[in-house]
Write an enzyme that holds these catalytic residues in place. Structure first.
Site, PDB file in Angstrom:
ATOM      1  CB  SER A  19      58.026  46.979  52.624  1.00 63.47           C
ATOM      2  OG  SER A  19      56.849  47.175  53.359  1.00 63.47           O
ATOM      3  CB  THR A  66      53.530  42.065  50.275  1.00 62.27           C
ATOM      4  OG1 THR A  66      53.275  42.744  49.046  1.00 62.27           O
ATOM      5  CG2 THR A  66      55.033  41.921  50.457  1.00 62.27           C
ATOM      6  CE  LYS A  70      48.908  41.183  49.199  1.00 66.12           C
ATOM      7  NZ  LYS A  70      48.155  42.356  48.717  1.00 66.12           N
ATOM      8  CG  ASP A 107      45.234  44.884  50.248  1.00 64.74           C
ATOM      9  OD1 ASP A 107      45.900  45.608  51.002  1.00 64.74           O
ATOM     10  OD2 ASP A 107      45.734  43.975  49.562  1.00 64.74           O
ATOM     11  N   GLY A 131      41.375  47.869  35.976  1.00 66.84           N
ATOM     12  CA  GLY A 131      42.283  46.803  36.369  1.00 66.84           C
ATOM     13  C   GLY A 131      41.519  45.684  37.045  1.00 66.84           C
ATOM     14  N   GLY A 133      43.354  42.972  38.860  1.00 66.35           N
ATOM     15  CA  GLY A 133      44.306  42.176  39.613  1.00 66.35           C
ATOM     16  C   GLY A 133      43.868  42.012  41.068  1.00 66.35           C
TER      17      GLY A 133
END
Ligand code: NAP
Length: 275
Positions: A19, A66, A70, A107, A131, A133
Site C-alpha cells: 500500500s 481496503t 470495505k 473515494d 467499469g 465495480g
C-alpha cells in the site's frame, strides 16, 4: 521520533504490504507536526469486525479500509455516512473520543477533488464511466452530486445497472458514447498490465481520467496525450481520498502537495528497485 504519546493510525487489508497509504499519511502527519504514525495491518477476510473492535480498544486515531473489508466495515461501524450506506462500502473509520466508530467513503469525493485540482469542474458535463465495480460506484455517486450526467459502460449489464445515479449502456457502445461526452473515466483495472488498453476513441478536448495509478502513465493516458486531450492520473484520487482521511481525523487541512510528492518518491523508489 516515536514516544509514549505517539498515536497510531493504519490501514487494514489483505494484501496490504504494498500500500502507498503509509507514505501518504506519514508525510502528512510530519508536515502537520502530528505525533502520529501510520502502519499497515494485514487482516484476513472474516476478521473485519475484530479489527475494528481492536481499533476501539487500542484507541487508534482511525483506520483506512481496503479490500476485502470495505463491505464488512460498513456493517461493523456504529454509524456510517449517507454515501457509505448507499454504497455499502467504508474506506475510512474514525474512532471518536468515546470509542464510537464512524464509517465513511472518501473515494468518490477524492476523485472529484482530483478532477477539480486538475482544472476540470464536472458541473453540467456528460461523463462516460468505464467499469462498474466499487470505485466506479463511488465515483458515479459523487459525479452525480456535482451535477454531472453519468453513463456507465461495463461488460456485465447487471453490474452497470446497479451503479447509482448513472445510465447504463452496453460495453460495446463505449466507442460511440466517448465521442459525445466531455469526460471519460477508466474505473477498470485495464492498463495495470503492460500495453492492454481500454480502447475508447479519444478526441481533442475530451478530459481523460484513469483511476489506475500503477503504472502512473497508462496506455489510455498516453493515447489521450497523443490526441492532445487533457489527462487526470489515478494518483490524484489516491492522494485526495487519503487527504480527506487526514482531515476527518485531525480536523486540519491536509498538505496535498506534500502527500503527492511522497507518493511519487515511493513509486519511484519501487520502480528503481524493480530491476
Ligand atoms: P472492482 O470492484 O474489481 O471492479 C472492476 C471493474 O472493472 C468491474 O466492473 C469489472 O468487470 C471491470 N473489469 C475488470 N477487468 C475488465 C476487462 N478486462 N474488461 C472490461 N471490464 C473489466 O475494482 P475497483 O475497486 O472498482 O477498482 C477498479 C480500478 O480502479 C483498479 O485498477 C483500482 O486499482 C483502481 N482504483 C484506484 C483508486 C485510486 O485512488 N486511484 C481507488 C480505487 C480503485 P467485472 O465485474 O465483469 O469483472
Amino acid at each position: 521520533m516515536i514516544s509514549g504519546c505517539t498515536r497510531v493510525a493504519g490501514v487494514i487489508g489483505d494484501p496490504v504490504r504494498h500500500s502507498l497509504s503509509p507514505a501518504l499519511h506519514n508525510a502528512a502527519y510530519d508536515a502537520l507536526g502530528l505525533d502520529w504514525v501510520y502502519v499497515t495491518f494485514e487482516v484476513p477476510a472474516g476478521s473485519t469486525r475484530a479489527a475494528l473492535q481492536a481499533a476501539r480498544s487500542l484507541g487508534l486515531v482511525g483506520l483506512s479500509v481496503t479490500m476485502p473489508h470495505k463491505a464488512a466495515a460498513a456493517d461493523a461501524c456504529d454509524d456510517v455516512s449517507a454515501d457509505a450506506s448507499r454504497l455499502h462500502s467504508v474506506n475510512t473509520v474514525t474512532v471518536a473520543d468515546d470509542g464510537r466508530l464512524h464509517g465513511d467513503s472518501t473515494d468518490g469525493e477524492g476523485f472529484l477533488r482530483s478532477l477539480r485540482a486538475a482544472g476540470h469542474d464536472p458541473n453540467g458535463c456528460k461523463v462516460l464511466l468505464l467499469g462498474a465495480g466499487g470505485a466506479a460506484r463511488a465515483v458515479a455517486l459523487s459525479l452525480h452530486r456535482a451535477a454531472a450526467h453519468v453513463q456507465v459502460a461495463a461488460r456485465r449489464a447487471d453490474a452497470a445497472a446497479a451503479v447509482p445515479d448513472a445510465t447504463p449502456i452496453a460495453w460495446d457502445a463505449r466507442h460511440d458514447a466517448a465521442r459525445a461526452v466531455d469526460i471519460v473515466v477508466n474505473a477498470t483495472p485495464i492498463g495495470m498490465d503492460g500495453d492492454e488498453t481500454v480502447a475508447v476513441d479519444v478526441h481533442r478536448g475530451l478530459v481523460v481520467a484513469d483511476l489506475v495509478y500503477h503504472p502512473l502513465d497508462t496506455p489510455l493516458l498516453r493515447a489521450a496525450r497523443a490526441a492532445h486531450a487533457p489527462t487526470v492520473d489515478g494518483l490524484g484520487m489516491l492522494v485526495h481520498q487519503a487527504a480527506l482521511q487526514v482531515e476527518r481525523w485531525s480536523g486540519r487541512a491536509a498538505p496535498v502537495e506534500t502527500m503527492r510528492a511522497a507518493a511519487m518518491r515511493e513509486l519511484h523508489r519501487r520502480g528503481s528497485n524493480a530491476g
